[in-house]
Scaffold this active site. Structure first.
Site, PDB file in Angstrom:
ATOM      1  N   HIS A  28     -27.500  -4.503  -3.010  1.00 27.51           N
ATOM      2  CA  HIS A  28     -27.150  -5.796  -3.583  1.00 27.51           C
ATOM      3  C   HIS A  28     -25.637  -5.931  -3.640  1.00 27.51           C
ATOM      4  CE1 HIS A  28     -25.621  -4.786  -7.676  1.00 27.51           C
ATOM      5  NE2 HIS A  28     -26.392  -3.727  -7.552  1.00 27.51           N
ATOM      6  N   CYS A  29     -25.182  -7.180  -3.638  1.00 33.64           N
ATOM      7  CA  CYS A  29     -23.755  -7.463  -3.810  1.00 33.64           C
ATOM      8  C   CYS A  29     -23.594  -8.233  -5.113  1.00 33.64           C
ATOM      9  CB  CYS A  29     -23.203  -8.227  -2.611  1.00 33.64           C
ATOM     10  SG  CYS A  29     -23.989  -9.816  -2.319  1.00 33.64           S
ATOM     11  N   MET A  30     -22.609  -9.119  -5.189  1.00 30.93           N
ATOM     12  CA  MET A  30     -22.335  -9.836  -6.432  1.00 30.93           C
ATOM     13  C   MET A  30     -23.474 -10.773  -6.815  1.00 30.93           C
ATOM     14  SD  MET A  30     -19.500  -9.002  -7.861  1.00 30.93           S
ATOM     15  CE  MET A  30     -19.235 -10.427  -8.910  1.00 30.93           C
ATOM     16  N   ARG A  32     -26.528 -11.298  -4.481  1.00 32.66           N
ATOM     17  CA  ARG A  32     -27.690 -11.264  -3.600  1.00 32.66           C
ATOM     18  C   ARG A  32     -28.373  -9.899  -3.533  1.00 32.66           C
ATOM     19  NH1 ARG A  32     -25.189 -14.499   1.596  1.00 32.66           N
ATOM     20  NH2 ARG A  32     -24.256 -16.183   0.405  1.00 32.66           N
ATOM     21  N   ARG A  34     -30.084  -7.651  -0.996  1.00 33.22           N
ATOM     22  CA  ARG A  34     -29.996  -7.556   0.463  1.00 33.22           C
ATOM     23  C   ARG A  34     -31.035  -6.552   0.959  1.00 33.22           C
ATOM     24  NH1 ARG A  34     -24.644  -8.852   2.658  1.00 33.22           N
ATOM     25  NH2 ARG A  34     -23.519 -10.055   1.104  1.00 33.22           N
TER      26      ARG A  34
END
Length: 534
Positions: A28-30, A32, A34
Protein backbone atom coordinates in the site's frame (compact mmCIF):
# COMPACT_ATOMS: atom_id res chain seq x y z
CA UNK A 1 -15.08 -1.40 16.65
CA UNK A 2 -12.76 0.34 14.17
CA UNK A 3 -10.72 -2.85 13.82
CA UNK A 4 -13.90 -4.78 13.00
CA UNK A 5 -14.78 -2.18 10.36
CA UNK A 6 -11.34 -2.45 8.75
CA UNK A 7 -11.52 -6.24 8.74
CA UNK A 8 -15.00 -6.08 7.24
CA UNK A 9 -13.69 -3.84 4.46
CA UNK A 10 -10.81 -6.26 3.80
CA UNK A 11 -13.20 -9.21 3.84
CA UNK A 12 -15.45 -7.47 1.32
CA UNK A 13 -12.55 -6.70 -1.03
CA UNK A 14 -10.86 -10.13 -1.02
CA UNK A 15 -13.47 -12.17 -2.96
CA UNK A 16 -13.96 -9.32 -5.44
CA UNK A 17 -10.29 -9.50 -6.51
CA UNK A 18 -10.48 -13.24 -7.12
CA UNK A 19 -9.56 -14.48 -3.66
CA UNK A 20 -6.20 -15.16 -2.05
CA UNK A 21 -5.07 -17.53 -4.79
CA UNK A 22 -5.37 -14.74 -7.37
CA UNK A 23 -2.92 -12.40 -5.60
CA UNK A 24 0.80 -12.29 -6.30
CA UNK A 25 1.69 -9.27 -4.14
CA UNK A 26 0.14 -6.95 -1.55
CA UNK A 27 1.36 -3.45 -0.68
CA UNK A 28 0.00 0.00 0.00
CA UNK A 29 1.00 3.63 -0.46
CA UNK A 30 -0.52 6.81 0.97
CA UNK A 31 -4.03 6.19 -0.34
CA UNK A 32 -4.14 2.86 -2.20
CA UNK A 33 -4.10 -0.86 -1.63
CA UNK A 34 -1.83 -2.17 -4.42
CA UNK A 35 -2.33 -5.75 -5.52
CA UNK A 36 -0.52 -7.99 -7.95
CA UNK A 37 -3.23 -9.86 -9.85
CA UNK A 38 -2.69 -13.24 -11.48
CA UNK A 39 -5.94 -13.52 -13.47
CA UNK A 40 -7.43 -10.11 -14.28
CA UNK A 41 -10.74 -11.63 -15.44
CA UNK A 42 -11.56 -12.67 -11.85
CA UNK A 43 -11.58 -9.06 -10.60
CA UNK A 44 -15.05 -7.51 -10.26
CA UNK A 45 -14.45 -3.80 -10.90
CA UNK A 46 -18.03 -2.57 -10.58
CA UNK A 47 -18.63 -4.45 -7.33
CA UNK A 48 -15.40 -3.06 -5.88
CA UNK A 49 -16.35 0.52 -6.81
CA UNK A 50 -19.72 0.01 -5.17
CA UNK A 51 -18.18 -0.75 -1.75
CA UNK A 52 -18.71 2.20 0.64
CA UNK A 53 -15.04 2.26 1.70
CA UNK A 54 -13.69 2.25 -1.88
CA UNK A 55 -13.19 5.63 -3.57
CA UNK A 56 -12.19 4.13 -6.89
CA UNK A 57 -9.86 1.70 -8.61
CA UNK A 58 -6.79 2.24 -10.78
CA UNK A 59 -5.15 -0.31 -13.07
CA UNK A 60 -1.48 0.28 -13.69
CA UNK A 61 1.51 -1.99 -13.06
CA UNK A 62 -0.52 -3.19 -10.06
CA UNK A 63 -4.26 -3.20 -9.41
CA UNK A 64 -4.85 -0.27 -7.06
CA UNK A 65 -7.89 0.19 -4.81
CA UNK A 66 -8.23 3.76 -3.52
CA UNK A 67 -9.21 3.69 0.17
CA UNK A 68 -7.90 7.09 1.23
CA UNK A 69 -5.21 8.24 3.69
CA UNK A 70 -5.31 6.55 7.07
CA UNK A 71 -7.86 3.97 6.01
CA UNK A 72 -5.47 2.14 3.69
CA UNK A 73 -2.86 1.74 6.44
CA UNK A 74 -5.49 0.09 8.65
CA UNK A 75 -7.20 -2.08 6.05
CA UNK A 76 -4.01 -3.47 4.48
CA UNK A 77 -2.81 -5.45 7.56
CA UNK A 78 -6.29 -6.95 7.96
CA UNK A 79 -6.32 -7.82 4.27
CA UNK A 80 -2.91 -9.49 4.55
CA UNK A 81 -4.09 -11.52 7.54
CA UNK A 82 -7.16 -12.69 5.66
CA UNK A 83 -5.03 -13.72 2.69
CA UNK A 84 -2.66 -15.67 4.95
CA UNK A 85 -5.58 -17.42 6.65
CA UNK A 86 -7.17 -18.29 3.32
CA UNK A 87 -3.94 -19.72 1.94
CA UNK A 88 -3.28 -21.71 5.12
CA UNK A 89 -6.70 -23.38 4.98
CA UNK A 90 -6.92 -23.76 1.20
CA UNK A 91 -7.49 -27.39 0.07
CA UNK A 92 -5.11 -29.07 -2.31
CA UNK A 93 -5.96 -28.36 -5.93
CA UNK A 94 -8.17 -31.01 -7.57
CA UNK A 95 -6.81 -32.85 -10.61
CA UNK A 96 -7.78 -31.37 -13.94
CA UNK A 97 -10.76 -33.13 -15.60
CA UNK A 98 -10.18 -35.27 -18.64
CA UNK A 99 -11.52 -33.41 -21.67
CA UNK A 100 -12.31 -36.69 -23.38
CA UNK A 101 -14.72 -37.80 -20.66
CA UNK A 102 -16.13 -34.46 -19.63
CA UNK A 103 -19.32 -33.34 -21.29
CA UNK A 104 -19.60 -29.66 -22.14
CA UNK A 105 -21.77 -27.56 -19.84
CA UNK A 106 -25.23 -26.62 -21.08
CA UNK A 107 -25.47 -23.24 -22.78
CA UNK A 108 -26.28 -20.35 -20.46
CA UNK A 109 -29.75 -18.86 -20.89
CA UNK A 110 -29.86 -15.68 -22.90
CA UNK A 111 -30.75 -12.74 -20.64
CA UNK A 112 -33.74 -10.69 -21.62
CA UNK A 113 -33.45 -6.94 -21.75
CA UNK A 114 -36.38 -4.57 -21.43
CA UNK A 115 -36.36 -1.23 -23.27
CA UNK A 116 -35.92 0.60 -19.98
CA UNK A 117 -32.94 -1.57 -19.07
CA UNK A 118 -31.41 -1.03 -22.48
CA UNK A 119 -31.83 2.72 -22.09
CA UNK A 120 -30.16 2.68 -18.68
CA UNK A 121 -27.32 0.49 -19.91
CA UNK A 122 -26.71 2.80 -22.84
CA UNK A 123 -26.77 5.88 -20.63
CA UNK A 124 -24.31 4.40 -18.19
CA UNK A 125 -22.11 2.89 -20.88
CA UNK A 126 -21.08 6.07 -22.69
CA UNK A 127 -18.64 7.33 -20.11
CA UNK A 128 -17.56 3.80 -19.28
CA UNK A 129 -16.34 3.37 -22.84
CA UNK A 130 -14.61 6.75 -22.66
CA UNK A 131 -12.94 5.75 -19.40
CA UNK A 132 -11.84 2.41 -20.84
CA UNK A 133 -10.32 4.14 -23.85
CA UNK A 134 -8.56 6.66 -21.61
CA UNK A 135 -7.26 3.81 -19.47
CA UNK A 136 -5.91 1.88 -22.43
CA UNK A 137 -4.19 4.90 -23.95
CA UNK A 138 -2.73 6.01 -20.63
CA UNK A 139 -1.46 2.54 -19.77
CA UNK A 140 0.29 2.35 -23.14
CA UNK A 141 1.87 5.78 -22.64
CA UNK A 142 3.08 4.84 -19.15
CA UNK A 143 4.73 1.60 -20.27
CA UNK A 144 7.86 3.22 -21.75
CA UNK A 145 11.21 2.20 -20.22
CA UNK A 146 11.83 5.74 -18.95
CA UNK A 147 8.48 5.94 -17.15
CA UNK A 148 8.88 2.46 -15.75
CA UNK A 149 12.26 3.55 -14.39
CA UNK A 150 10.67 6.63 -12.80
CA UNK A 151 8.03 4.40 -11.24
CA UNK A 152 10.75 2.26 -9.68
CA UNK A 153 12.43 5.39 -8.32
CA UNK A 154 9.10 6.37 -6.79
CA UNK A 155 8.84 2.91 -5.20
CA UNK A 156 12.10 3.66 -3.38
CA UNK A 157 10.84 6.86 -1.77
CA UNK A 158 7.13 6.18 -1.21
CA UNK A 159 7.78 3.84 1.79
CA UNK A 160 9.70 6.71 3.45
CA UNK A 161 6.75 9.11 3.34
CA UNK A 162 5.16 8.09 6.70
CA UNK A 163 8.45 8.79 8.51
CA UNK A 164 8.87 12.08 6.65
CA UNK A 165 5.37 13.13 7.68
CA UNK A 166 5.76 12.10 11.30
CA UNK A 167 9.18 13.70 11.73
CA UNK A 168 8.02 16.79 9.82
CA UNK A 169 5.08 17.36 12.17
CA UNK A 170 7.32 16.81 15.22
CA UNK A 171 9.74 19.38 13.78
CA UNK A 172 6.85 21.81 13.37
CA UNK A 173 5.76 21.31 16.97
CA UNK A 174 9.33 21.76 18.13
CA UNK A 175 9.64 25.01 16.19
CA UNK A 176 6.42 26.31 17.66
CA UNK A 177 7.52 25.50 21.23
CA UNK A 178 10.88 27.15 20.56
CA UNK A 179 9.28 30.35 19.29
CA UNK A 180 6.88 30.50 22.22
CA UNK A 181 9.55 29.65 24.79
CA UNK A 182 7.48 26.80 26.18
CA UNK A 183 8.78 23.52 27.62
CA UNK A 184 12.49 24.25 27.08
CA UNK A 185 13.45 20.89 28.57
CA UNK A 186 11.41 19.05 25.95
CA UNK A 187 12.69 20.98 22.92
CA UNK A 188 16.04 19.10 22.62
CA UNK A 189 14.24 15.75 22.76
CA UNK A 190 11.82 16.78 20.03
CA UNK A 191 14.71 18.06 17.92
CA UNK A 192 16.43 14.68 18.21
CA UNK A 193 13.24 12.83 17.28
CA UNK A 194 12.62 15.08 14.27
CA UNK A 195 16.21 15.06 13.00
CA UNK A 196 17.18 11.46 13.70
CA UNK A 197 15.46 9.98 10.66
CA UNK A 198 16.69 12.71 8.32
CA UNK A 199 20.26 12.18 9.44
CA UNK A 200 20.04 8.54 8.32
CA UNK A 201 17.64 8.84 5.39
CA UNK A 202 20.47 7.95 2.99
CA UNK A 203 20.69 4.49 4.58
CA UNK A 204 16.98 3.85 4.05
CA UNK A 205 17.22 5.05 0.46
CA UNK A 206 20.13 2.69 -0.18
CA UNK A 207 18.27 -0.23 1.39
CA UNK A 208 15.10 0.39 -0.66
CA UNK A 209 17.08 0.95 -3.86
CA UNK A 210 18.84 -2.40 -3.65
CA UNK A 211 15.55 -4.09 -2.81
CA UNK A 212 13.76 -2.48 -5.78
CA UNK A 213 16.47 -3.28 -8.32
CA UNK A 214 17.09 -6.89 -7.34
CA UNK A 215 20.09 -6.66 -5.01
CA UNK A 216 20.54 -7.56 -1.35
CA UNK A 217 18.84 -4.72 0.56
CA UNK A 218 21.23 -4.71 3.52
CA UNK A 219 24.22 -4.30 1.18
CA UNK A 220 22.53 -1.28 -0.39
CA UNK A 221 22.07 0.18 3.08
CA UNK A 222 25.66 -0.62 4.01
CA UNK A 223 27.23 1.27 1.11
CA UNK A 224 24.83 4.19 1.62
CA UNK A 225 25.83 4.32 5.31
CA UNK A 226 29.31 5.38 4.21
CA UNK A 227 27.83 8.72 3.15
CA UNK A 228 26.55 9.61 6.63
CA UNK A 229 29.46 8.12 8.63
CA UNK A 230 31.06 10.94 10.72
CA UNK A 231 34.59 9.68 9.96
CA UNK A 232 34.13 10.62 6.30
CA UNK A 233 35.22 14.12 7.32
CA UNK A 234 38.82 12.87 7.53
CA UNK A 235 38.92 11.95 3.83
CA UNK A 236 39.94 14.24 0.98
CA UNK A 237 38.54 13.80 -2.54
CA UNK A 238 38.87 16.13 -5.53
CA UNK A 239 41.10 18.41 -3.49
CA UNK A 240 38.64 19.06 -0.68
CA UNK A 241 37.51 17.46 2.57
CA UNK A 242 34.37 15.44 2.38
CA UNK A 243 31.56 16.12 4.84
CA UNK A 244 29.13 13.60 6.38
CA UNK A 245 25.92 13.50 4.36
CA UNK A 246 27.52 15.01 1.25
CA UNK A 247 25.56 13.85 -1.78
CA UNK A 248 22.56 12.97 0.37
CA UNK A 249 19.80 10.81 -1.06
CA UNK A 250 21.10 11.16 -4.61
CA UNK A 251 24.49 9.81 -3.58
CA UNK A 252 22.82 6.97 -1.69
CA UNK A 253 20.67 6.16 -4.70
CA UNK A 254 23.67 6.05 -7.02
CA UNK A 255 25.76 4.02 -4.56
CA UNK A 256 23.05 1.40 -4.08
CA UNK A 257 22.45 1.11 -7.84
CA UNK A 258 26.17 0.51 -8.31
CA UNK A 259 26.17 -2.02 -5.47
CA UNK A 260 23.39 -3.99 -7.18
CA UNK A 261 25.39 -4.22 -10.40
CA UNK A 262 28.60 -5.21 -8.59
CA UNK A 263 26.76 -7.84 -6.58
CA UNK A 264 25.10 -9.37 -9.64
CA UNK A 265 28.42 -9.63 -11.47
CA UNK A 266 30.08 -11.16 -8.44
CA UNK A 267 27.34 -13.78 -8.19
CA UNK A 268 28.19 -14.86 -11.73
CA UNK A 269 31.97 -14.79 -11.40
CA UNK A 270 32.67 -15.98 -7.85
CA UNK A 271 32.73 -19.76 -7.18
CA UNK A 272 29.65 -20.92 -5.30
CA UNK A 273 31.71 -22.18 -2.35
CA UNK A 274 33.20 -18.71 -1.82
CA UNK A 275 30.11 -16.67 -2.68
CA UNK A 276 29.00 -16.09 0.90
CA UNK A 277 32.41 -14.57 1.74
CA UNK A 278 33.58 -12.82 -1.40
CA UNK A 279 30.39 -11.36 -2.91
CA UNK A 280 29.35 -9.13 0.01
CA UNK A 281 32.98 -8.18 0.68
CA UNK A 282 33.69 -7.15 -2.90
CA UNK A 283 30.30 -5.40 -3.19
CA UNK A 284 30.88 -3.25 -0.12
CA UNK A 285 34.58 -2.62 -0.86
CA UNK A 286 34.32 -1.69 -4.54
CA UNK A 287 31.13 0.34 -4.19
CA UNK A 288 32.38 2.01 -1.01
CA UNK A 289 35.59 3.21 -2.65
CA UNK A 290 33.75 4.50 -5.72
CA UNK A 291 31.24 6.25 -3.47
CA UNK A 292 33.91 7.95 -1.36
CA UNK A 293 36.20 8.99 -4.18
CA UNK A 294 33.58 9.83 -6.81
CA UNK A 295 29.88 9.57 -6.15
CA UNK A 296 29.77 11.66 -2.97
CA UNK A 297 31.45 14.62 -4.65
CA UNK A 298 29.40 14.41 -7.87
CA UNK A 299 26.09 13.84 -6.10
CA UNK A 300 26.90 16.65 -3.69
CA UNK A 301 27.41 19.06 -6.56
CA UNK A 302 24.14 17.95 -8.18
CA UNK A 303 22.22 18.28 -4.91
CA UNK A 304 23.60 21.77 -4.33
CA UNK A 305 22.68 22.74 -7.89
CA UNK A 306 19.11 21.49 -7.42
CA UNK A 307 18.65 23.53 -4.25
CA UNK A 308 20.20 26.65 -5.74
CA UNK A 309 18.14 26.37 -8.91
CA UNK A 310 14.84 25.90 -7.05
CA UNK A 311 15.53 28.86 -4.77
CA UNK A 312 16.68 31.09 -7.62
CA UNK A 313 13.73 30.11 -9.79
CA UNK A 314 11.19 31.14 -7.18
CA UNK A 315 13.15 34.15 -5.95
CA UNK A 316 13.40 35.75 -9.40
CA UNK A 317 10.41 34.36 -11.28
CA UNK A 318 8.21 32.87 -8.60
CA UNK A 319 4.87 34.02 -10.00
CA UNK A 320 5.53 32.71 -13.51
CA UNK A 321 7.24 29.54 -12.28
CA UNK A 322 4.40 28.87 -9.86
CA UNK A 323 1.83 29.46 -12.59
CA UNK A 324 3.53 26.98 -14.92
CA UNK A 325 4.19 24.34 -12.26
CA UNK A 326 0.69 24.55 -10.78
CA UNK A 327 -0.93 24.41 -14.20
CA UNK A 328 1.13 21.55 -15.59
CA UNK A 329 1.16 19.26 -12.59
CA UNK A 330 -2.01 17.34 -13.49
CA UNK A 331 -0.81 16.74 -17.07
CA UNK A 332 2.56 15.63 -15.65
CA UNK A 333 0.68 13.12 -13.53
CA UNK A 334 -1.20 11.89 -16.59
CA UNK A 335 2.14 11.30 -18.32
CA UNK A 336 3.70 9.66 -15.27
CA UNK A 337 6.48 12.27 -15.18
CA UNK A 338 5.62 13.64 -11.73
CA UNK A 339 7.54 10.75 -10.19
CA UNK A 340 10.80 12.39 -11.24
CA UNK A 341 10.06 15.13 -8.68
CA UNK A 342 10.13 12.81 -5.66
CA UNK A 343 13.95 12.67 -5.31
CA UNK A 344 14.04 16.46 -5.84
CA UNK A 345 11.52 17.02 -3.04
CA UNK A 346 13.51 14.72 -0.76
CA UNK A 347 16.78 16.46 -1.62
CA UNK A 348 15.31 19.88 -0.81
CA UNK A 349 13.91 18.61 2.50
CA UNK A 350 17.29 17.12 3.37
CA UNK A 351 19.12 20.37 2.50
CA UNK A 352 16.75 23.08 3.73
CA UNK A 353 14.29 21.32 5.98
CA UNK A 354 11.42 21.77 3.51
CA UNK A 355 10.59 21.60 -0.18
CA UNK A 356 9.39 24.84 -1.78
CA UNK A 357 7.89 22.99 -4.74
CA UNK A 358 5.19 20.89 -3.06
CA UNK A 359 2.89 23.73 -1.85
CA UNK A 360 2.88 25.10 -5.40
CA UNK A 361 2.10 21.72 -6.94
CA UNK A 362 -0.63 21.18 -4.34
CA UNK A 363 -2.57 24.02 -5.94
CA UNK A 364 -3.47 21.63 -8.78
CA UNK A 365 -5.73 19.83 -6.30
CA UNK A 366 -7.35 23.14 -5.33
CA UNK A 367 -8.16 23.89 -8.98
CA UNK A 368 -9.67 20.41 -9.29
CA UNK A 369 -11.91 20.93 -6.25
CA UNK A 370 -13.12 24.30 -7.56
CA UNK A 371 -13.83 22.77 -10.96
CA UNK A 372 -15.81 19.92 -9.39
CA UNK A 373 -17.98 22.35 -7.41
CA UNK A 374 -18.72 24.26 -10.62
CA UNK A 375 -19.70 21.02 -12.38
CA UNK A 376 -22.05 20.27 -9.48
CA UNK A 377 -23.70 23.68 -9.86
CA UNK A 378 -23.92 23.57 -13.64
CA UNK A 379 -25.52 20.11 -13.78
CA UNK A 380 -28.42 20.37 -11.31
CA UNK A 381 -30.43 17.63 -13.07
CA UNK A 382 -27.64 15.08 -13.49
CA UNK A 383 -27.99 12.99 -10.36
CA UNK A 384 -25.14 10.51 -11.00
CA UNK A 385 -22.55 13.26 -11.56
CA UNK A 386 -23.66 15.19 -8.48
CA UNK A 387 -23.61 12.02 -6.38
CA UNK A 388 -20.04 11.31 -7.46
CA UNK A 389 -18.97 14.86 -6.62
CA UNK A 390 -20.68 14.87 -3.22
CA UNK A 391 -18.98 11.65 -2.21
CA UNK A 392 -15.55 12.71 -3.50
CA UNK A 393 -15.37 16.36 -2.40
CA UNK A 394 -14.46 15.72 1.27
CA UNK A 395 -11.41 13.69 0.28
CA UNK A 396 -10.66 16.24 -2.44
CA UNK A 397 -10.35 18.97 0.17
CA UNK A 398 -7.99 16.70 2.11
CA UNK A 399 -5.77 16.27 -0.93
CA UNK A 400 -7.01 13.00 -2.47
CA UNK A 401 -7.94 14.10 -5.97
CA UNK A 402 -8.23 10.85 -7.92
CA UNK A 403 -12.00 10.32 -7.64
CA UNK A 404 -12.72 13.87 -8.83
CA UNK A 405 -10.11 13.81 -11.58
CA UNK A 406 -10.94 10.43 -13.07
CA UNK A 407 -14.61 10.36 -12.19
CA UNK A 408 -15.60 13.88 -13.20
CA UNK A 409 -13.22 16.34 -14.85
CA UNK A 410 -11.08 14.12 -17.08
CA UNK A 411 -13.94 12.17 -18.74
CA UNK A 412 -15.84 15.45 -19.28
CA UNK A 413 -12.81 17.01 -20.99
CA UNK A 414 -13.15 20.77 -20.62
CA UNK A 415 -13.42 20.77 -16.80
CA UNK A 416 -10.03 19.07 -16.66
CA UNK A 417 -8.48 21.99 -18.57
CA UNK A 418 -10.22 24.57 -16.38
CA UNK A 419 -9.07 22.65 -13.28
CA UNK A 420 -5.50 23.03 -14.56
CA UNK A 421 -6.11 26.77 -14.96
CA UNK A 422 -7.26 26.95 -11.34
CA UNK A 423 -4.10 25.14 -10.27
CA UNK A 424 -2.01 27.56 -12.35
CA UNK A 425 -3.43 30.65 -10.66
CA UNK A 426 -3.11 29.10 -7.20
CA UNK A 427 0.50 28.12 -7.94
CA UNK A 428 1.21 31.58 -9.33
CA UNK A 429 -0.12 33.15 -6.13
CA UNK A 430 2.11 31.04 -3.85
CA UNK A 431 5.04 31.53 -6.23
CA UNK A 432 4.53 35.32 -6.11
CA UNK A 433 4.94 35.34 -2.34
CA UNK A 434 8.08 33.25 -2.70
CA UNK A 435 9.33 35.91 -5.10
CA UNK A 436 8.45 38.63 -2.58
CA UNK A 437 10.45 36.85 0.13
CA UNK A 438 7.76 34.88 1.98
CA UNK A 439 8.89 31.32 1.28
CA UNK A 440 6.28 28.61 1.66
CA UNK A 441 7.51 25.03 1.88
CA UNK A 442 6.54 21.60 3.18
CA UNK A 443 8.58 19.51 5.60
CA UNK A 444 7.34 16.26 4.01
CA UNK A 445 5.93 14.90 0.77
CA UNK A 446 2.69 13.00 0.29
CA UNK A 447 -0.09 15.10 1.85
CA UNK A 448 -1.79 17.91 -0.01
CA UNK A 449 -4.81 20.17 0.31
CA UNK A 450 -5.88 20.80 3.89
CA UNK A 451 -3.79 17.84 5.06
CA UNK A 452 -0.65 19.85 4.26
CA UNK A 453 -1.34 22.58 6.86
CA UNK A 454 0.50 20.78 9.73
CA UNK A 455 3.58 20.43 7.50
CA UNK A 456 3.96 23.92 6.02
CA UNK A 457 7.13 25.79 6.91
CA UNK A 458 8.83 28.90 5.58
CA UNK A 459 11.44 31.54 6.27
CA UNK A 460 9.03 33.62 8.32
CA UNK A 461 6.66 32.85 11.17
CA UNK A 462 4.28 29.92 10.94
CA UNK A 463 1.27 32.25 10.89
CA UNK A 464 2.48 34.03 7.75
CA UNK A 465 3.28 30.75 6.02
CA UNK A 466 -0.11 29.22 6.85
CA UNK A 467 -1.97 32.34 5.66
CA UNK A 468 -0.13 32.40 2.32
CA UNK A 469 -0.80 28.72 1.73
CA UNK A 470 -4.48 29.10 2.70
CA UNK A 471 -4.90 32.07 0.36
CA UNK A 472 -3.26 30.08 -2.42
CA UNK A 473 -5.82 27.30 -1.92
CA UNK A 474 -8.61 29.88 -1.99
CA UNK A 475 -7.30 31.31 -5.27
CA UNK A 476 -7.14 27.80 -6.75
CA UNK A 477 -10.68 26.97 -5.60
CA UNK A 478 -12.13 30.23 -6.90
CA UNK A 479 -10.32 30.22 -10.25
CA UNK A 480 -11.13 26.58 -10.87
CA UNK A 481 -14.79 27.27 -10.08
CA UNK A 482 -15.14 30.40 -12.21
CA UNK A 483 -13.31 29.09 -15.27
CA UNK A 484 -15.29 25.84 -15.18
CA UNK A 485 -18.60 27.59 -14.58
CA UNK A 486 -18.19 29.97 -17.53
CA UNK A 487 -15.96 27.99 -19.92
CA UNK A 488 -16.18 24.35 -18.84
CA UNK A 489 -19.18 23.40 -20.95
CA UNK A 490 -20.44 23.99 -24.45
CA UNK A 491 -24.17 24.44 -24.99
CA UNK A 492 -24.33 20.98 -26.52
CA UNK A 493 -22.60 19.45 -23.47
CA UNK A 494 -25.08 21.13 -21.14
CA UNK A 495 -28.01 19.86 -23.17
CA UNK A 496 -26.73 16.28 -23.19
CA UNK A 497 -25.53 16.18 -19.59
CA UNK A 498 -28.30 18.20 -17.98
CA UNK A 499 -31.42 16.62 -19.49
CA UNK A 500 -33.80 15.01 -17.06
CA UNK A 501 -34.30 11.27 -17.71
CA UNK A 502 -37.53 10.40 -19.45
CA UNK A 503 -39.97 7.85 -17.96
CA UNK A 504 -38.91 4.31 -18.75
CA UNK A 505 -42.42 3.23 -19.85
CA UNK A 506 -42.82 5.79 -22.63
CA UNK A 507 -42.53 4.87 -26.26
CA UNK A 508 -39.83 7.47 -26.78
CA UNK A 509 -37.76 6.04 -23.98
CA UNK A 510 -37.97 2.62 -25.52
CA UNK A 511 -37.05 3.84 -28.96
CA UNK A 512 -34.40 6.46 -28.21
CA UNK A 513 -31.66 5.57 -25.73
CA UNK A 514 -30.61 8.34 -23.34
CA UNK A 515 -27.08 9.35 -24.34
CA UNK A 516 -26.17 11.15 -21.14
CA UNK A 517 -22.81 10.29 -19.65
CA UNK A 518 -22.35 9.04 -16.12
CA UNK A 519 -19.02 9.47 -14.36
CA UNK A 520 -19.98 6.88 -11.77
CA UNK A 521 -18.89 4.24 -14.22
CA UNK A 522 -15.20 4.88 -13.64
CA UNK A 523 -14.45 7.07 -10.62
CA UNK A 524 -10.72 6.36 -10.70
CA UNK A 525 -9.73 4.83 -13.97
CA UNK A 526 -6.13 5.28 -14.98
CA UNK A 527 -4.04 7.14 -12.47
CA UNK A 528 -0.36 6.11 -12.89
CA UNK A 529 0.78 6.92 -9.34
CA UNK A 530 -0.71 8.38 -6.14
CA UNK A 531 -1.63 12.07 -7.13
CA UNK A 532 -0.89 13.90 -4.05
CA UNK A 533 -2.50 17.02 -5.46
CA UNK A 534 -4.30 15.13 -4.17
Amino acid sequence: MTEDKNRATAAAILPLVGGASNLTSIAHCMTRLRLGIQDRSLVQDDALKALPAVMGVVEDDTYQIVLGPGAVARVTPEFERLVEEARATAPAPAPAPDPATTSPPPPAPTPTTTPATAQSATAEGDLASQGAALKARQKARNATPFKLFLRRIANIFVPLIPALIGCGIVAGINGLLTNLGWLPSVVPALAAIAAGFMSLIAVFVGYNTAKEFGGTPILGGAVAAVIVFPGIADITAFGQKLSPGQGGVLGALAAALLAVQVEKRCRKAVPQALDVLLTPTLTVLITGLVTIFGLMYVAGEISTAIGSFANALLAHGGALAGFILGGLFLPLVMLGLHQALIPIHTTLIEQQGYTVLLPILAMAGAGQVGAAIAVYVRLPRNGPVRTTIKSALPTGFLGVGEPLIYGVSLPLGRPFITACIGGAFGGGFVGLFNQLGDTVGSTAIGPSGWALFPLVKGNHGIATTVVVYALGLAVGYLTGFLTTYFFGFTKQMLMELNTAPEPANTTKAAATPDRRTDPRTDPDSDHPEPVSTG
